[in-house]
Design a protein around this motif. Sequence first.
Motif, short mmCIF file in Angstrom:
data_model
loop_
_atom_site.label_atom_id
_atom_site.label_comp_id
_atom_site.label_asym_id
_atom_site.label_seq_id
_atom_site.Cartn_x
_atom_site.Cartn_y
_atom_site.Cartn_z
N GLU A 1 30.72 -5.14 5.35
CA GLU A 1 30.73 -3.95 6.20
C GLU A 1 30.92 -2.69 5.34
N TYR A 2 31.82 -2.78 4.37
CA TYR A 2 32.07 -1.64 3.49
C TYR A 2 30.82 -1.27 2.70
N ALA A 3 30.16 -2.27 2.09
CA ALA A 3 28.99 -1.98 1.25
C ALA A 3 27.88 -1.34 2.06
N ILE A 4 27.66 -1.83 3.29
CA ILE A 4 26.61 -1.26 4.13
C ILE A 4 26.95 0.18 4.52
N LYS A 5 28.17 0.39 4.99
CA LYS A 5 28.58 1.75 5.38
C LYS A 5 28.53 2.71 4.19
N LYS A 6 28.97 2.24 3.04
CA LYS A 6 29.00 3.09 1.86
C LYS A 6 27.59 3.46 1.41
N SER A 7 26.67 2.49 1.46
CA SER A 7 25.29 2.78 1.03
C SER A 7 24.66 3.83 1.94
N GLY B 1 26.88 -6.32 -2.01
CA GLY B 1 26.01 -5.21 -2.36
C GLY B 1 25.05 -4.92 -1.23
N ALA B 2 24.71 -3.64 -1.07
CA ALA B 2 23.79 -3.24 0.00
C ALA B 2 22.81 -2.20 -0.53
N THR B 3 21.59 -2.26 -0.04
CA THR B 3 20.56 -1.28 -0.39
C THR B 3 20.00 -0.67 0.88
N GLU C 1 26.36 6.08 3.77
CA GLU C 1 27.09 7.32 3.53
C GLU C 1 26.59 8.03 2.28
N LYS C 2 26.31 7.28 1.21
CA LYS C 2 25.84 7.88 -0.04
C LYS C 2 24.46 8.50 0.11
N GLU C 3 23.74 8.08 1.13
CA GLU C 3 22.42 8.65 1.40
C GLU C 3 22.52 9.86 2.32
N ASN C 4 23.74 10.24 2.68
CA ASN C 4 23.98 11.34 3.63
C ASN C 4 23.33 11.07 4.98
N SER C 5 23.39 9.79 5.37
CA SER C 5 22.83 9.39 6.66
C SER C 5 23.96 8.80 7.51
N THR C 6 23.61 8.24 8.65
CA THR C 6 24.60 7.58 9.50
C THR C 6 24.07 6.20 9.87
N ILE C 7 24.97 5.31 10.26
CA ILE C 7 24.57 3.95 10.59
C ILE C 7 23.60 3.92 11.77
N ASP C 8 23.67 4.91 12.64
CA ASP C 8 22.77 4.97 13.80
C ASP C 8 21.32 5.17 13.39
N ALA D 1 0.83 -1.21 0.00
CA ALA D 1 0.00 0.00 0.00
C ALA D 1 0.86 1.26 0.00
N ASN D 2 1.97 1.22 0.71
CA ASN D 2 2.90 2.35 0.79
C ASN D 2 4.28 1.86 0.38
N PRO D 3 4.52 1.71 -0.91
CA PRO D 3 5.76 1.08 -1.37
C PRO D 3 7.00 1.81 -0.86
N PRO D 4 7.88 1.12 -0.14
CA PRO D 4 9.10 1.77 0.36
C PRO D 4 10.07 2.09 -0.77
N VAL D 5 10.98 3.01 -0.48
CA VAL D 5 11.88 3.55 -1.49
C VAL D 5 13.29 3.00 -1.30
N ILE D 6 13.92 2.60 -2.37
CA ILE D 6 15.34 2.24 -2.33
C ILE D 6 16.11 3.53 -2.52
N THR D 7 16.55 4.12 -1.42
CA THR D 7 17.11 5.47 -1.45
C THR D 7 18.60 5.50 -1.74
N SER D 8 19.28 4.37 -1.58
CA SER D 8 20.71 4.36 -1.84
C SER D 8 21.19 2.93 -2.01
N VAL D 9 22.27 2.75 -2.76
CA VAL D 9 22.89 1.43 -2.95
C VAL D 9 24.40 1.60 -2.95
N ALA D 10 25.11 0.51 -2.70
CA ALA D 10 26.57 0.52 -2.80
C ALA D 10 27.06 -0.90 -3.01
N ASN D 11 28.27 -1.02 -3.57
CA ASN D 11 28.84 -2.34 -3.78
C ASN D 11 30.35 -2.29 -3.79
#
Length: 335
Positions: free
Chosen positions: A61-67, A170-172, A69-76, A13-23
């Motif tokens: 770990e790199y792919a998750i952190k990079k994805s 790869g991480a999304t 970071e590319k979203e201008n967010s933090t892991i927290d 009903a409320n399709p979530p968005v893939i806001t960032s990816v990294a690999n």
Amino acid sequence: MNKKKGKQSILFANPPVITSVANIVGPMEGEGFLQQYFDTIMQDNLHGLASWEQCESYMMEYAIKKSVEKENSTIDNIDCIFAGDLLNQLMSTHFAMKNLQRPFLGLYGACSTMVEGMLLSAIMLDGGFASKVVAAASSHHDAAERQYRFPNEMGVQRPPSAQWTVTGSGATVVSISGTGPRITGATIGKIVDFGIKDPNAMGPAMAPAAVDTLWQHFQDTGRTPNYYDMIFTGDLGSVGRDLVIQLLQEKGLDIATNYQDCGCMIYREEQDAHAGASGCASSAIVFTGLIYQNLMSGKWEKILFLGTGSLHSTTSYQQKESIPCIAHAVAVEVL
């Protein structure tokens, strides 16, 4: 309101968005067709670490952190991580998660893990249980060979039907809102086992599971293959891809014009990968690279993405059991 469609599918009903990816990938993957779509290409399969398994943990770990970071967010800001790999007890994933220190649900779907993570991410977000999650998967050729087949040092000759396990991750980042393509639907697969026992023939083993999920998706949703700009399976390779086309044609569905398998898109013929790529990272690096960029650029607006998993183990093989397989699907659309 969410709608369960048919026997195995969901439309959100409320399709979530893939806001960032990294690999991140190994050197062989970096020499293949998709080198321009990778964030990082390692110079070797150890990356300065003590073991292939440690290298795989590093890649995840790199792919998750990079994805993030590319979203201008933090892991927290990540509410939960869905992730998995091919190794016993998700060895590489667990060491990566130890460092990330976020709520975590480990997944073992073999090479279907990336799509399984995206599917569960969409369910969690659309259900209102989180606002931002990560789905990730990894594999490492040398670590997988050591676990499933022979010591790498033996240099065992592979048959033509064999595939090459991708070294990469790869991480999304999947969010309740934002900019990017949306996960609009999903079809949860079921175990399909056609009695194949050869672990070097994973493409033929998994093809019936892919066909089962594809057929059910179209039955449940009422869509036809041409609803999608492209349909992708995860790592069937050239043999499994051709079987999928043939088996669906026998059911009256023709997907030949808009279908490709990620396992056929990574390595060049001269790289001698035989029937193509395999591993959790096969679909993960293709989606987070070429597919995502083409969705963002507008080349494609609707794709169906299937993860295909061969669920055998060293124990089941030694006990001469057949190979149970599964395929999950997510519909990703630019709305």
